[in-house]
Design an enzyme around this catalytic site. Structure first.
Site, PDB file in Angstrom:
ATOM      1  N   GLY A 169       0.794  -1.219   0.000  1.00 31.83           N
ATOM      2  CA  GLY A 169       0.000   0.000   0.000  1.00 31.83           C
ATOM      3  C   GLY A 169       0.824   1.265   0.000  1.00 31.83           C
ATOM      4  O   GLY A 169       0.560   2.203  -0.771  1.00 31.83           O
TER       5      GLY A 169
ATOM      6  N   PHE B 180     -12.857   0.236  16.995  1.00 30.61           N
ATOM      7  CA  PHE B 180     -11.569  -0.453  17.036  1.00 30.61           C
ATOM      8  C   PHE B 180     -10.869  -0.078  18.331  1.00 30.61           C
ATOM      9  O   PHE B 180     -11.167   0.955  18.932  1.00 30.61           O
ATOM     10  CB  PHE B 180     -10.704  -0.055  15.827  1.00 30.61           C
ATOM     11  CG  PHE B 180     -10.399  -1.198  14.910  1.00 30.61           C
ATOM     12  CD1 PHE B 180     -11.366  -1.715  14.071  1.00 30.61           C
ATOM     13  CD2 PHE B 180      -9.139  -1.765  14.876  1.00 30.61           C
ATOM     14  CE1 PHE B 180     -11.092  -2.765  13.219  1.00 30.61           C
ATOM     15  CE2 PHE B 180      -8.840  -2.811  14.031  1.00 30.61           C
ATOM     16  CZ  PHE B 180      -9.825  -3.320  13.193  1.00 30.61           C
TER      17      PHE B 180
ATOM     18  N   ASP C 266      13.658  -6.425   4.719  1.00 27.74           N
ATOM     19  CA  ASP C 266      14.692  -6.181   3.709  1.00 27.74           C
ATOM     20  C   ASP C 266      15.172  -4.729   3.711  1.00 27.74           C
ATOM     21  O   ASP C 266      16.385  -4.472   3.735  1.00 27.74           O
ATOM     22  CB  ASP C 266      14.163  -6.560   2.325  1.00 27.74           C
ATOM     23  CG  ASP C 266      13.648  -7.990   2.267  1.00 27.74           C
ATOM     24  OD1 ASP C 266      14.164  -8.832   3.023  1.00 27.74           O
ATOM     25  OD2 ASP C 266      12.731  -8.264   1.476  1.00 27.74           O
TER      26      ASP C 266
ATOM     27  N   GLN D  68       4.929  -5.079  18.251  1.00 28.04           N
ATOM     28  CA  GLN D  68       3.584  -5.348  18.773  1.00 28.04           C
ATOM     29  C   GLN D  68       3.173  -6.808  18.588  1.00 28.04           C
ATOM     30  O   GLN D  68       3.358  -7.399  17.521  1.00 28.04           O
ATOM     31  CB  GLN D  68       2.568  -4.466  18.042  1.00 28.04           C
ATOM     32  CG  GLN D  68       1.147  -4.625  18.540  1.00 28.04           C
ATOM     33  CD  GLN D  68       0.199  -3.688  17.826  1.00 28.04           C
ATOM     34  OE1 GLN D  68      -0.331  -4.011  16.774  1.00 28.04           O
ATOM     35  NE2 GLN D  68       0.004  -2.504  18.390  1.00 28.04           N
TER      36      GLN D  68
ATOM     37  N   HIS E 121      -0.138  -8.815  18.435  1.00 27.83           N
ATOM     38  CA  HIS E 121      -1.589  -8.690  18.313  1.00 27.83           C
ATOM     39  C   HIS E 121      -2.229  -9.737  19.223  1.00 27.83           C
ATOM     40  O   HIS E 121      -1.819 -10.889  19.238  1.00 27.83           O
ATOM     41  CB  HIS E 121      -2.008  -8.920  16.859  1.00 27.83           C
ATOM     42  CG  HIS E 121      -3.409  -8.514  16.544  1.00 27.83           C
ATOM     43  ND1 HIS E 121      -4.503  -9.172  17.060  1.00 27.83           N
ATOM     44  CD2 HIS E 121      -3.902  -7.516  15.777  1.00 27.83           C
ATOM     45  CE1 HIS E 121      -5.612  -8.592  16.608  1.00 27.83           C
ATOM     46  NE2 HIS E 121      -5.267  -7.579  15.826  1.00 27.83           N
TER      47      HIS E 121
ATOM     48  N   LEU F 166      -4.191 -14.049  11.690  1.00 34.05           N
ATOM     49  CA  LEU F 166      -4.853 -13.006  12.466  1.00 34.05           C
ATOM     50  C   LEU F 166      -6.374 -13.134  12.452  1.00 34.05           C
ATOM     51  O   LEU F 166      -6.985 -13.366  11.410  1.00 34.05           O
ATOM     52  CB  LEU F 166      -4.461 -11.638  11.909  1.00 34.05           C
ATOM     53  CG  LEU F 166      -4.460 -10.492  12.913  1.00 34.05           C
ATOM     54  CD1 LEU F 166      -3.442 -10.743  14.012  1.00 34.05           C
ATOM     55  CD2 LEU F 166      -4.140  -9.185  12.204  1.00 34.05           C
TER      56      LEU F 166
ATOM     57  N   GLU G  62      -9.199  -7.357  14.709  1.00 33.05           N
ATOM     58  CA  GLU G  62      -9.806  -6.592  15.790  1.00 33.05           C
ATOM     59  C   GLU G  62     -11.237  -6.190  15.450  1.00 33.05           C
ATOM     60  O   GLU G  62     -12.037  -5.869  16.318  1.00 33.05           O
ATOM     61  CB  GLU G  62      -8.960  -5.344  16.023  1.00 33.05           C
ATOM     62  CG  GLU G  62      -9.082  -4.708  17.375  1.00 33.05           C
ATOM     63  CD  GLU G  62      -7.903  -3.783  17.617  1.00 33.05           C
ATOM     64  OE1 GLU G  62      -8.153  -2.642  18.017  1.00 33.05           O
ATOM     65  OE2 GLU G  62      -6.755  -4.197  17.388  1.00 33.05           O
TER      66      GLU G  62
ATOM     67  N   ARG H  77      -3.817  -2.804  21.944  1.00 34.58           N
ATOM     68  CA  ARG H  77      -3.379  -4.180  21.735  1.00 34.58           C
ATOM     69  C   ARG H  77      -2.353  -4.645  22.753  1.00 34.58           C
ATOM     70  O   ARG H  77      -2.366  -5.811  23.163  1.00 34.58           O
ATOM     71  CB  ARG H  77      -2.817  -4.325  20.319  1.00 34.58           C
ATOM     72  CG  ARG H  77      -3.885  -4.209  19.261  1.00 34.58           C
ATOM     73  CD  ARG H  77      -3.305  -4.178  17.876  1.00 34.58           C
ATOM     74  NE  ARG H  77      -4.372  -4.170  16.875  1.00 34.58           N
ATOM     75  CZ  ARG H  77      -4.163  -4.083  15.575  1.00 34.58           C
ATOM     76  NH1 ARG H  77      -2.923  -3.981  15.118  1.00 34.58           N
ATOM     77  NH2 ARG H  77      -5.171  -4.093  14.719  1.00 34.58           N
TER      78      ARG H  77
ATOM     79  N   HIS I 272       3.179  -9.276  15.407  1.00 32.56           N
ATOM     80  CA  HIS I 272       2.336  -8.675  14.367  1.00 32.56           C
ATOM     81  C   HIS I 272       2.937  -7.465  13.670  1.00 32.56           C
ATOM     82  O   HIS I 272       2.885  -7.375  12.449  1.00 32.56           O
ATOM     83  CB  HIS I 272       0.998  -8.283  15.005  1.00 32.56           C
ATOM     84  CG  HIS I 272       0.027  -7.651  14.055  1.00 32.56           C
ATOM     85  ND1 HIS I 272      -0.383  -8.269  12.890  1.00 32.56           N
ATOM     86  CD2 HIS I 272      -0.626  -6.456  14.095  1.00 32.56           C
ATOM     87  CE1 HIS I 272      -1.244  -7.489  12.256  1.00 32.56           C
ATOM     88  NE2 HIS I 272      -1.393  -6.375  12.944  1.00 32.56           N
TER      89      HIS I 272
ATOM     90  N   ARG J 169       1.159   0.566  18.439  1.00 30.85           N
ATOM     91  CA  ARG J 169       0.281   1.067  17.378  1.00 30.85           C
ATOM     92  C   ARG J 169      -1.177   0.750  17.661  1.00 30.85           C
ATOM     93  O   ARG J 169      -1.522  -0.367  18.044  1.00 30.85           O
ATOM     94  CB  ARG J 169       0.673   0.458  16.026  1.00 30.85           C
ATOM     95  CG  ARG J 169      -0.259   0.880  14.901  1.00 30.85           C
ATOM     96  CD  ARG J 169       0.158   0.306  13.579  1.00 30.85           C
ATOM     97  NE  ARG J 169       0.009  -1.132  13.465  1.00 30.85           N
ATOM     98  CZ  ARG J 169      -1.145  -1.774  13.298  1.00 30.85           C
ATOM     99  NH1 ARG J 169      -2.285  -1.105  13.262  1.00 30.85           N
ATOM    100  NH2 ARG J 169      -1.155  -3.094  13.179  1.00 30.85           N
TER     101      ARG J 169
END
Length: 579
Positions: free
Chosen positions: A14, A115, A216, A235, A237, A247, A250, A281, A351, A391
C-alpha cells in the site's frame, strides 16, 4: 543490466503503490518488488482505516491524534500524529473517489466500526472510526492503487529482490536488485529511492506476518550506516489463531466479539473497565498472557493453559457473514470451526514493528535530524513515529496511505531539480560477492540455514516476546550475534541460476538476523516498561530517563551502538494510560 528512472519505489504494498501513484504525476517511476504487488502483505489487513469522518458517531481528527499519542504510550511524535489524523480523512475520500469499494451505511456513507483505543472526546467513550470494506480492507487498497498505477504508466519489476542501496555520501543514487527469473543482478539508477518493504515479524515463531516479511529495507539501510529507530517496540496482536498466528481481526471485537478465559469469564473487565475488549493491543496481549500464567487459560493439546476464547457466537449469522466473512472462512478452513456456532481459540502473535527506518514527515530518511538526499521510506519499514511504543488498530493502513502519499508527493517535487544520479561501475560488486560466497560454501559443511531459521524464531519468541527481562534478552542477543557470525558459513544446495528461490531465502535470513541483533540489543538497553515493551524487572514507565527514541547502529561484527533523539511532546503532556 542498468535501468534509469526519476523515482524507484522498493516494495509494491500500500505505501509503495500510493507513493508511486503520487510520484508518477511528474516523475518517470518504477516499482521494484520481490512479489507481484497484489500478493503484498497489505492485502492481509482486515479491519479498516481509522479516519474521523463522523459518519456514524461524532468524531474529530484531534481526538484521533490524541488516541494515537496515548495509545503509543507517549513515545509518539505528536505533530506527526496530528498530520496522520488530519490527512487520514482526505486520503480515505481520495481512495473512495479512485474506486475503493467501502462498506456502506443505510444512507450510503462509508461505514465505520469500533476499534481498540479509538475514543471520542479524549477518552470518554469508544467511537466508530474504522472505515472498512467488509474484513478485506487491505486487499481493496491494493486493488485500487495498483489499477491507478497501471493507468499512470508506472513500470513494475516484479520478483526483483533489492539487495543493496547505492549511496554517494549522503545522497542515494539507486539500488541493486536480484532478478529471481534469471539470477542476474541489475542496477536501478534513480534521483530518488523509497523503501516500502514492510516489517520483519518472521524473526518470531508465532507471527501473523507473511513469509516475505523479512525486513529487507531496514536491514539494507542498517548495513549502509543508517541507525534504526525504536526497534525494541514490536507489537503482539492479541488475537492470532492459536499456534498458527493467522490473524483474527480486531474488527471481530469491533462488531461486539468478547474475550473469555478458560472459565468462561469476560476477563477484560478487570484490565480495562471502560474500553474492555477494545483496549489497545499491548494491554490486551498482556492481559491474555497474565490470565494464562494464572492458570485461567484454556487447556491446550499439550495439557497446558496457553490460549483464551474469542466469542462471536452472540452476534448472529447475518452479522458474521456480512461484516467478517473472511474470518468465518479462515476459521472453517484452519480450525474446522464456524464462529457463528463456536468460540475461536486465540493467543498473542507477533504482528507489527513500530520501529524501523527513521524518517521525517515528508518520508525522507533522517540520521538524527539530518535528512539524506533522495532517500525515502514509508509504511511499516519506516518510523516517522506515529506509533510510538504501541500502534493503535487501523493506524497501519492510515500510516501507509498518509505517509506513503506524502512521500510520493515530496519525491515528485524533489526529482524536478535533483541532479542526474551518478553510479560507480562496480556498484553491484558487494552484492555479487555476498551471493558468490553462498555458492562457494557449498559442500564445506557450514551452518544449516533451516535449523538457523528455527533457532532464531525460537529465541526471539521466548526471550523478546510479550514479557521480557534482562536475563532472557541477554540470551537472545547472544544467540542472534552467534547466528549472525555463523551465517558466513551458510551454503545453498541449488546450483541453478534461474528461479533460485534458495538464494532469495538466504538473503532474507541474513536480513532477519541483522534486525534480530538490533531488536534484542535495543530491548535490553531500554530499562523501563512502555507500550509493547514490557519488562518484569522494570515494570514501570520512566519518563524521566526513557522518554526518548532509541537509535541503534551495528558494525560489521554485530556490535550495537545506541544513541537517542528526543520525542516531540509539544501538544499533549505525557500522562499515565488509563482505559
Amino acid at each position: 543490466m542498468i535501468y534509469e528512472f526519476d523515482a524507484v519505489i522498493v516494495g509494491g504494498g500500500g505505501a509503495g503503490l500510493y507513493a508511486a501513484l503520487e510520484a508518477s504525476k511528474s516523475a518517470k517511476t518504477a516499482v521494484v518488488s520481490k512479489l507481484y504487488p497484489m500478493r503484498s502483505h497489505t492485502g492481509a489487513a482486515q479491519g479498516g482505516i481509522g479516519a474521523a469522518l463522523g459518519n456514524i458517531d461524532e468524531d474529530k481528527p484531534e481526538w484521533h491524534a490524541f488516541d494515537t499519542v496515548k495509545g503509543g504510550d507517549y513515545l509518539v511524535d505528536q505533530n506527526a500524529a496530528k498530520i496522520l489524523a488530519d490527512e487520514a480523512v482526505k486520503a480515505v475520500y481520495d481512495l473512495e473517489h479512485r474506486g475503493l469499494p467501502f462498506s456502506r451505511t443505510d444512507k450510503g456513507l462509508i461505514s465505520q466500526r469500533r476499534f481498540g483505543g479509538h475514543t471520542s472526546e479524549f477518552g470518554k467513550a469508544a467511537v466508530r472510526r474504522a472505515c472498512h470494506a467488509a474484513d478485506r480492507t487491505g486487499h481493496m487498497i491494493l486493488q485500487t492503487l495498483y489499477q491507478q498505477c497501471i493507468k499512470n504508466d508506472v513500470e513494475f519489476y516484479n520478483e526483483f529482490q533489492v539487495v543493496d542501496v547505492i549511496m554517494n555520501g549522503t545522497t542515494c543514487t539507486g539500488v541493486v536488485a536480484f532478478e529471481l527469473a534469471t539470477g542476474e543482478l541489475h542496477i536501478f539508477k534513480a534521483k530518488a529511492v523509497m523503501f516500502a518493504t514492510g516489517g520483519f515479524g518472521r524473526m518470531f515463531r508465532i507471527t501473523s506476518n507473511a513469509h516475505a516479511y523479512t525486513g529487507d529495507g531496514p536491514a539494507i539501510l542498517a548495513r549502509a550506516g543508517v541507525p534504526m529507530e525504536d526497534l525494541e517496540f514490536f507489537q503482539f496482536h492479541p488475537t492470532g489463531i492459536r499456534s498458527m498466528g493467522i490473524l483474527i481481526t480486531e474488527g471481530v471485537r469491533g462488531e461486539g466479539g468478547i474475550l473469555k478465559n478458560g472459565k468462561g469469564e469476560r476477563f477484560m473487565e478487570e484490565y480495562a473497565p471502560t474500553l474492555l475488549d477494545l483496549a489497545p493491543r499491548d494491554l490486551i496481549s498482556r492481559a491474555i498472557v497474565t490470565e494464562v500464567l494464572a492458570g485461567r487459560g484454556v487447556r491446550g493439546d499439550g495439557k497446558i493453559d496457553d490460549y483464551v476464547w474469542l466469542d462471536a457466537t452472540h452476534l448472529g449469522r447475518e452479522t458474521v457473514e456480512k461484516k467478517i466473512p473472511d474470518i468465518q472462512d479462515f476459521c472453517k478452513t484452519y480450525l474446522a470451526i464456524d464462529p457463528v456456532e463456536n468460540a475461536m481459540p486465540v493467543q498473542p502473535t507477533a504482528h507489527y514493528a513500530m520501529g524501523g527506518i527513521p524518517t521525517d514527515t515528508d518520508g525522507r530518511v533522517v540520521n538524527t535530524n539530518e535528512a539524506y538526499n533522495g532517500l525515502y521510506a514509508a509504511g511499516e519499514c519506516a518510523c516517522v513515529s506515529v506509533h510510538g511504543a504501541n500502534r493503535l488498530g487501523t493506524n497501519s493502513l492510515v500510516d501507509l496511505i498518509v505517509y506513503g502519499r506524502r512521500a510520493g508527493s515530496h519525491i515528485a517535487e524533489y526529482v524536478k531539480s535533483a541532479p542526474a544520479p551518478v553510479v560507480p561501475d562496480d556498484a553491484a560488486e558487494p552484492a555479487r560477492e555476498r551471493i558468490a560466497r553462498i555458492h562457494e560454501n557449498r559442500g564445506k559443511g557450514g551452518g544449516n540455514p533451516g535449523e538457523m531459521y528455527k533457532r532464531m524464531q525460537e529465541t526471539m519468541m521466548k526471550n523478546v516476546g510479550v514479557y521480557r527481562d534482562e536475563e532472557n534478552m541477554k540470551v537472545a542477543l547472544s544467540d542472534m550475534q552467534s547466528m549472525r557470525q555463523e551465517f558466513s558459513t551458510v551454503s545453498g544446495q541449488d546450483e541453478t541460476a534461474d528461479f533460485n528461490a534458495e538464494i532469495l531465502s538466504l538473503l532474507e535470513l541474513e536480513n532477519l538476523l541483522d534486525l534480530g541483533v538490533l531488536t534484542a540489543a535495543s530491548a535490553l538497553n531500554r530499562q523501563e516498561s512502555r507500550g509493547a515493551h514490557s519488562r518484569r524487572d522494570y515494570p514501570e514507565r520512566n519518563d524521566d530517563d526513557w522518554l526518548k527514541h532509541t537509535m541503534a547502529s551495528m558494525d560489521e561484527n554485530g556490535n550495537v551502538t545506541i544513541d537517542y533523539k528526543p520525542v516531540d511532546v509539544s501538544i499533549w503532556e505525557p500522562k499515565p494510560r488509563v482505559y
